[in-house]
Design an enzyme around this catalytic site. Structure first.
Site, PDB file in Angstrom:
ATOM      1  N   TYR A   1      39.684   2.298  30.821  1.00  0.00           N
ATOM      2  CA  TYR A   1      41.018   2.282  30.278  1.00  0.00           C
ATOM      3  C   TYR A   1      41.112   2.051  28.700  1.00  0.00           C
ATOM      4  O   TYR A   1      41.905   3.453  27.548  1.00  0.00           O
ATOM      5  CB  TYR A   1      42.420   2.527  30.935  1.00  0.00           C
TER       6      TYR A   1
ATOM      7  N   LYS B   1      35.842  -7.063  40.650  1.00  0.00           N
ATOM      8  CA  LYS B   1      34.263  -7.291  41.639  1.00  0.00           C
ATOM      9  C   LYS B   1      33.301  -8.319  40.631  1.00  0.00           C
ATOM     10  O   LYS B   1      32.469  -7.362  40.016  1.00  0.00           O
ATOM     11  CB  LYS B   1      33.982  -5.442  41.119  1.00  0.00           C
TER      12      LYS B   1
END
Ligand code: NAD
Length: 358
Positions: free
Chosen positions: A123, A190
């Site tokens: 973002y 992750k």
């Protein structure tokens, strides 16, 4: 008397923020609203969807409540929401998801609080369009320094995750946990695949966790976390996530507690705080006095707590809980069937809450 910036937003934003303004005033706390329009209509009139006057107002008042603002997909202006969070450095996006008795949910007693990092990650807004000079330069540089080939016809988004950005969001999650007597913080990532971005997030989260031995800490890989939240949400308490996962998991958690109509939020930095629902502008319902105002009203409850008006916050929260439990004066999304003819209007929900505020 609190002077608060009120951004009605666009789509259904003006209707739901009006409902929130009315219930907040009904608590008896004194507010002076500094109303600042932003979004689609403002873009047409002023050439920017987020004029400087809006930012100046928030800088002056330090606290704002905001309706959703539409972001055109792919083209058009950049997201007002993302720009606001980045410009004012509102690095913590705090999204509580708890079940209210009477709401349609698969589980009872869910009580999660999501801390989404709000300024970095995918973002960050560092993007290069396919065929642009920037995209070509990155493709060339990556080939030179790593030998890896990015296809020439690629668009590129950069995912920066820093020690600074991670430290402060994880610290905010732990501070919240300590202050609110929560038992556990779970960091979500992750790191097995993105070793240098998510891997760094995890490493820093572990370091910060060591300073809070009174609170349990664990980490989960994002895909597993999604499955766990659907199957065993009761195992989790406070979650801390990088920006994109935080965005997605917030909607998942909102779904667990009865939908987006019930999911409030706050964007908080060291200097300023902007309170807003998790959901967007739901433009297809614009002007129909139909959508659920509870998410922005519950964001108002968070705002009262932020202002130190704990007692007023409790009274408003109890009034909301009583309306939900009774199940009569709630909007279509909270009825057993969405076409229920007895569904309340947006303003009707506000009226019902106001009549119950003690
Ligand atoms: P959305 O959240 O507006 O809508 C998703 C679904 O939830 C729709 O079916 C909608 O009707 C329903 N919904 C949303 N709010 C509701 C409410 N209060 N009561 C009942 N039902 C409700 O998401 P979207 O359609 O993906 O996005 C619409 C626009 O909002 C997009 O331009 C998006 O960029 C923008 N957006 C803004 C914000 C923000 O201002 N913070 C957040 C998310 C999306």
């Amino acid at each position: 008397m609190y002077r608060i910036t009120l951004i009605p937003g666009d789509g259904t934003g003006p209707e739901i923020t009006e409902a929130a303004r009315r219930v907040l005033e009904a608590t008896g706390v004194g507010f002076e609203w500094d109303i600042q329009n932003a979004g689609e209509d403002v873009y047409e009139q002023e050439g920017t969807p987020l004029p400087e006057r809006v930012l100046e107002s928030i800088r002056r008042n330090r606290v704002a409540i905001k309706g959703p603002v539409t972001t055109p997909v792919g083209t058009g202006f950049r997201s007002v929401n993302v720009t606001l969070r980045q410009t004012l450095d509102l690095y913590s996006c705090v999204r509580p998801c708890k079940t209210y008795k009477g709401a349609k949910t698969r589980y009872e007693d869910i009580d999660l609080v999501i801390f989404r990092e709000n300024t970095e990650d995918l973002y960050a807004g560092i993007e290069f369009q396919k065929d642009s000079g920037g995209a070509k330069a990155i493709i060339d540089t990556v080939r030179k320094i790593s030998g890896r080939v990015i296809r020439q016809d690629s668009g590129i988004s950069i995912k920066p995750i820093s020690v600074f950005g991670t430290e402060r969001i994880v610290r905010a999650a732990f501070e919240y946990a300590r202050k609110n007597r929560r038992r556990k913080v779970t960091a979500v990532h992750k790191a097995n695949i993105m070793k240098f971005s998510d891997g760094l997030f995890l490493e820093v989260a572990r370091e910060v966790a060591r300073k809070y031995p009174d609170i349990e800490f664990e980490d989960k890989i994002i895909d597993n976390m999604c499955m766990q939240l659907v199957q065993k949400p009761g195992l989790y308490d406070v979650l801390v996530l990088p920006n994109l996962y935080g965005d997605i998991v917030s909607d998942l958690a909102a779904g667990l507690v009865g939908g987006l109509g019930l999911a409030p939020g706050a964007n908080i930095g060291d200097e300023y705080a902007v309170f807003e629902a998790t959901h967007g502008s739901a433009p297809k319902y614009k002007g129909l006095n139909k959508v659920n105002p509870l998410a922005v009203i519950l964001s108002g409850v968070m705002m009262l707590r932020h202002l130190g008006e704990t007692e007023a916050a409790d009274r408003l929260d109890n009034a909301v809980a009583s309306v939900i439990e009774e199940g009569r004066d709630v909007t279509y999304d909270m009825k057993p069937a969405p076409d229920d003819p007895g569904a309340a209007t947006t303003s009707g929900v506000a009226d019902a809450i106001i009549s119950r505020i003690t």
